[in-house]
Write a protein that holds these residues in place. Structure first.
Motif: not given
Lengths: 129, 305
Positions: A42-45, A49-50, B185-186, B204-209
């Motif tokens: 899910y995180a990769a798709f 962040n996992p 990276l993920l 806004d591009e990176m925040a979810a990571l």
């Protein structure tokens, strides 16, 4: 536009993920005992962040909507789609109909007119299943 | 910490980073101003701040490239400065890669591999493929800026360092390359969690990571908290000026704009059901705001402190 474009950056992402999974269960997109994507998939798709994804899944496990099988993954608890529908029905008047009727009152739309619209719509819906 | 204490690196999960009153000065300029905070081991942290806020100096200090003027840095409980073993675990990637431009791509990779005990050659190969780079005799100086940036982030990811930092990795990378960087990276993080710090302006591009977000301004720490908590806290209230003022009295108002009789205020506060009801009754609209706008509200010159 975020890299994980499906989720916006305005509300907690784990909450958006949990809501989305609830919606999938409610609509039957995820069936009873069906395995859901792993946290990492899910995180990769979605490029999320996992840990954020794990928090959402854990919330659904805590709510009894998903169950874990060690070493295998997470699955949809049988019957929870019906449970979610019942909860949603119970809130329908307050959450959905209430604001509509408030707005109708502000606009002085008589109740009969609204009832007529609802009748016409349900007839159309029956005519085109 | 005594020099003789044996240093045992954590096998997995990255290192914890603890800062106590960390200050870095250049002459009379205070680049990092008395920062105290703890970064969790194994979290991906977004380091946000305006240009000149001190992000790069902070990262260089964490990477033990600089000595603090005062205060302390502890990584895995130890002072990283001139700590050879620990320094091998700390990787800072700047967008230009700090390469020697006269050295070939193949040798630049070999040097990094030799310095990094957790080097993953398979990961590097996959990344080079993805960025359409070749490990050959081409001098790094002959690469385009974009290729150099891609080589730099590839090496950074492949080091497998328990603390890996990227200082503005978006510079030089075009959009497809940036997305490839996020994916890799993920993927490597999920395979082997480590502490990752990324400074960026592309919020806004990176925040979810990001799991956690640190915002610094004029060298000082403004906040350090889970990204999702920050998202949940930011609210914009828009309505009649007097009503907005009355409702936000006592709240932490970050910024406020007025157009005629209407005022719009950004607050960092959770509103309970009672407050929400009062807002609606007073004709105030409540709206969530994106992380990027929160950042702007927090760090603009007009920000109400």
């Amino acid at each position: 536009m975020s890299a994980g474009a499906v989720f916006d950056d305005r509300t907690a992402i784990y909450r958006q993920i949990a809501d989305r999974l609830r919606e999938d269960i409610l609509r039957g997109v995820l069936a009873d005992d069906e395995q859901v994507m792993s946290t990492n998939q899910y995180a990769a798709f979605h490029r999320i962040n996992p840990a954020t994804v794990a928090k959402a899944f854990q919330e659904l496990v805590d709510a009894g909507l998903l169950y874990k099988r060690r070493g295998v993954g997470m699955f949809v608890t049988p019957g929870c789609g019906e449970r979610l529908r019942a909860e949603r029905r119970a809130r329908f008047v307050d959450d959905v109909l209430g604001p509509v009727l408030d707005e109708a009152e502000r606009l002085a739309i008589p109740p009969e007119e609204i009832v007529a619209v609802i009748r016409a719509r349900s007839t159309t819906a029956k005519g085109h299943p | 910490m005594s020099d003789s204490a044996p240093f045992t690196p954590s096998p997995i999960g990255g290192h914890t980073i603890e800062l106590r009153d960390l200050t870095v000065r250049f002459g009379s300029t205070v680049a990092v101003d008395s920062i105290s905070t703890t970064m969790r081991a194994g979290a991906i942290v977004g380091l946000l701040g305006r240009n000149g806020a001190g992000k790069s100096t902070l990262m260089r200090t964490l990477a033990a490239h600089r000595r603090p003027s005062s205060g302390t840095v502890r990584i895995a409980g130890e002072d990283p400065y001139e700590h050879a073993q620990l320094m091998a675990d700390l990787c800072l990637v700047r967008h230009d890669g700090d390469f020697n431009l006269d050295v070939s791509v193949a040798d630049s990779i070999a040097i990094a591999a030799a310095l990094r005990p957790r080097w993953d050659a398979a990961v590097l190969e996959r990344l080079l493929d993805r960025f359409q780079l070749r490990s050959d005799r081409t001098k790094v100086g002959a690469l385009s800026l974009g290729q150099r940036a891609a080589l730099a982030v590839s090496i950074g990811i492949a080091t497998g360092s328990p603390v890996t930092m990227f200082d503005e990795p978006h510079l030089g990378l075009d959009a497809p390359s940036r997305y490839a960087f996020y994916d890799e990276l993920l993927a490597t993080y999920m395979a082997a969690p480590r502490t990752i710090i990324v400074s960026t302006h592309l919020i806004d591009e990176m925040a979810a990571l990001f799991e956690d977000v640190i915002i610094i301004d004029h060298g000082a720490l403004l906040l350090h908290e889970p990204a999702d908590e920050l998202r949940a806290r930011g609210i914009e209230l828009t309505g009649p000026a007097a009503a907005v003022d009355a409702l936000t009295a006592g709240m932490s108002v970050l910024s406020s704009r007025t157009l005629g009789p209407t005022r719009s205020a950004v607050v960092l506060d959770r509103l309970d059901a009672d407050m929400r009801a009062r807002a609606t009754a007073a004709g105030i609209a409540l709206g969530p705001i994106p992380l990027q706008d929160l950042f702007v509200a927090l760090t603009s010159e007009e920000a109400v402190r």
